[in-house]
Motif scaffolding. Sequence first.
Motif, PDB file in Angstrom:
ATOM      1  N   TYR A  38       0.822  -0.788  -0.539  1.00 22.86           N
ATOM      2  CA  TYR A  38       0.386  -0.218   0.005  1.00 22.86           C
ATOM      3  C   TYR A  38       0.642   1.179  -0.212  1.00 22.86           C
ATOM      4  O   TYR A  38       0.156   2.123   0.391  1.00 22.86           O
ATOM      5  N   ASP A  48       1.446   6.428   1.159  1.00 25.73           N
ATOM      6  CA  ASP A  48       1.290   5.505   1.594  1.00 25.73           C
ATOM      7  C   ASP A  48      -0.229   5.083   2.488  1.00 25.73           C
ATOM      8  O   ASP A  48      -0.338   6.308   3.275  1.00 25.73           O
ATOM      9  N   ILE A  49      -0.930   4.834   1.675  1.00 30.44           N
ATOM     10  CA  ILE A  49      -2.252   4.348   2.210  1.00 30.44           C
ATOM     11  C   ILE A  49      -2.905   3.065   3.301  1.00 30.44           C
ATOM     12  O   ILE A  49      -3.808   3.045   3.672  1.00 30.44           O
ATOM     13  N   GLN A  52      -5.170   2.894   6.148  1.00 30.82           N
ATOM     14  CA  GLN A  52      -6.731   3.365   6.046  1.00 30.82           C
ATOM     15  C   GLN A  52      -7.376   1.636   6.202  1.00 30.82           C
ATOM     16  O   GLN A  52      -7.236   0.730   6.035  1.00 30.82           O
ATOM     17  N   TRP A 313      -5.552   6.076  -6.035  1.00 29.63           N
ATOM     18  CA  TRP A 313      -5.642   5.461  -4.722  1.00 29.63           C
ATOM     19  C   TRP A 313      -5.795   6.606  -3.957  1.00 29.63           C
ATOM     20  O   TRP A 313      -6.863   6.273  -2.593  1.00 29.63           O
ATOM     21  N   LEU A 314      -4.773   7.503  -4.225  1.00 23.19           N
ATOM     22  CA  LEU A 314      -5.682   8.746  -3.392  1.00 23.19           C
ATOM     23  C   LEU A 314      -7.122   9.017  -3.826  1.00 23.19           C
ATOM     24  O   LEU A 314      -8.017   9.671  -1.803  1.00 23.19           O
ATOM     25  N   THR A 317      -9.055   6.145  -1.360  1.00 18.89           N
ATOM     26  CA  THR A 317      -9.087   5.910   0.381  1.00 18.89           C
ATOM     27  C   THR A 317     -10.319   7.255   0.945  1.00 18.89           C
ATOM     28  O   THR A 317     -11.026   6.495   1.370  1.00 18.89           O
ATOM     29  N   ASP A 399      -4.770  13.553   5.479  1.00 23.07           N
ATOM     30  CA  ASP A 399      -3.475  13.594   5.153  1.00 23.07           C
ATOM     31  C   ASP A 399      -2.788  13.890   5.952  1.00 23.07           C
ATOM     32  O   ASP A 399      -2.566  15.378   5.765  1.00 23.07           O
ATOM     33  N   ASN A 467      -3.613   9.379   5.353  1.00 26.38           N
ATOM     34  CA  ASN A 467      -3.109   8.746   4.461  1.00 26.38           C
ATOM     35  C   ASN A 467      -1.676   9.736   4.842  1.00 26.38           C
ATOM     36  O   ASN A 467      -1.868  11.006   5.846  1.00 26.38           O
ATOM     37  N   LYS A 489      -7.402  13.343  -8.685  1.00 25.62           N
ATOM     38  CA  LYS A 489      -7.147  12.694  -7.146  1.00 25.62           C
ATOM     39  C   LYS A 489      -9.201  13.032  -7.404  1.00 25.62           C
ATOM     40  O   LYS A 489     -10.679  12.517  -7.564  1.00 25.62           O
TER      41      LYS A 489
END
Length: 552
Positions: A38, A48-49, A52, A313-314, A317, A399, A467, A489
Amino acid sequence: MSAVTRLPAWQALQQRIDTALNTPIKSLFDDPARCGQYTLKVQNILLDISKQPIDNDTFGLLLQLAAEVDIESRREAMFNGQHINVTEDRAVLHTALRNRSNTPVYVDGEDVMPIIEHELKRMRVFVKAVRSGRWRGYSGKRITDVVNIGIGGSDLGPRMVTQALKPYADDRIRVHFVSNVDGVEIANVLRELNPERVLFVVASKTFTTSETMTNAQTARNWLMASSFDSRAVAKHFVAVSSNVAAVKAFGIKPENTFQMWDWVGGRFSLWSAIGLPIALYLGFKQFEELLQGAHEMDLHFRHEPLNSNAPVWLALTTLWNSTFLGRQSQAILPYDWPLARFSAYLQQAEMESNGKSVDSHGQPVPYGTGSIIWGQLGIDGQHAFYQYLHQGNAVVPADFIGSIESSTPVQGHHEKLMANFFAQTEALMCGIDADHVRTELAAKGLDEARIEQLIPHKVHEGNRPTNSLILDRLDPRTLGALIALYEHKIFVLGSIWDICSFDQWGVELGKTLAKGILPELEEGVLREGHDDSTASLMTYFIEQRRALKARE
């Protein structure tokens, strides 16, 4: 039922909500591969998520949902100049403004890259003339100060970037910003300036925006009071607008007017001539580095598969937290002082884009869209609202943005800053349970009764999602990439929600009403049609103004 809610992935994600809410995030790290799985490194940004509430099955379904709404095709439609702004029937091409490869981009059959390059060349020549001292004011003195007059995207973008990149500026030009129609702001800015050395950049696509034109006229009057010559306007004002006739009527020469296009929304416009204050402040080479960083993120977003695509990805989340888990507030927390205005910038970018309640077909959406974006510099926020983040009833995803190296190193400072960055994300996820609190307080010698009394107040439940974005260093190219990351995003979220992210009709209603109310306040006479509350407040305002004037 909305079309997107009927998709298999959406239906399956609904079934995973209880699992997410009842599974501690820290327990997901029982999988030793989680951190690597991730984490993405794109350009000079690590994303880096892993903290989450997303396990492998949920992440797979989120990616499946992105595929089912055909993000790839929607993405190509944007980059290819299709009219994805459906309510205004326009293309959306802020990406073309920073297309450093200069490959053709077509809008209605016309390649727009030649006009973009032409405008960039005009900006380059102008910036060099001002910064070198060849462009001079009406009295022959060189320009030392630039005042940007604009509002919304014509203000927030340049204001945020110039602060973020202050370490890369020299002492040739100082920049100032005026956006609010409250006269206090422009009075405070002008008070410290020499009219012989000021250049005003008036940024308004229509050159009719009430707040901007009010401030521009005040600045014009201030200049005239010094020069006593209307011809001075041509030496101290330039415009960024598409309304050449109105610009000329103001006294600005057409050759000092920089172009805007209807396929660029204000909140995505800093890459255009709206970024003129940035280039004047930093120099044009640094402005080009900003464009280059954004272009590189564009290439990543356009060509990278969904399962390794940072903007996707962003977005996922946020989608999972807001739409499925009901967490519609999101904090943006930079641990990098130059990014002090980044949360305010993203507030407009995201909330103006995705604050919608109908889909692209005009039908009400049965799910939450958009997020309440807010935030502050990390260390300052720790002493302001982090109590709410840690122990408040509402869970606020956040974030965290930091850097490996400070853009202005001061010995012993950056390590302390980043120690707090890491500590806060760890504390938000892990919390502290009653047993740890009991042990900690017993070690301090407190008696059992006092310990039991304090435990409920000191327990942190944790399980708060974050995040982490870590930049190598905040420089022009990295900042360009960071902004573009969040722009894409926003696009991904809007695509999944099937809303139009590129109009802002909600902004227009209040502005339209204000135009009608202004004459009533000026004349002191109310017209019919106001609700009782508004009429009462306006009457109070008018009467008190009259009373104040009578006492003068």
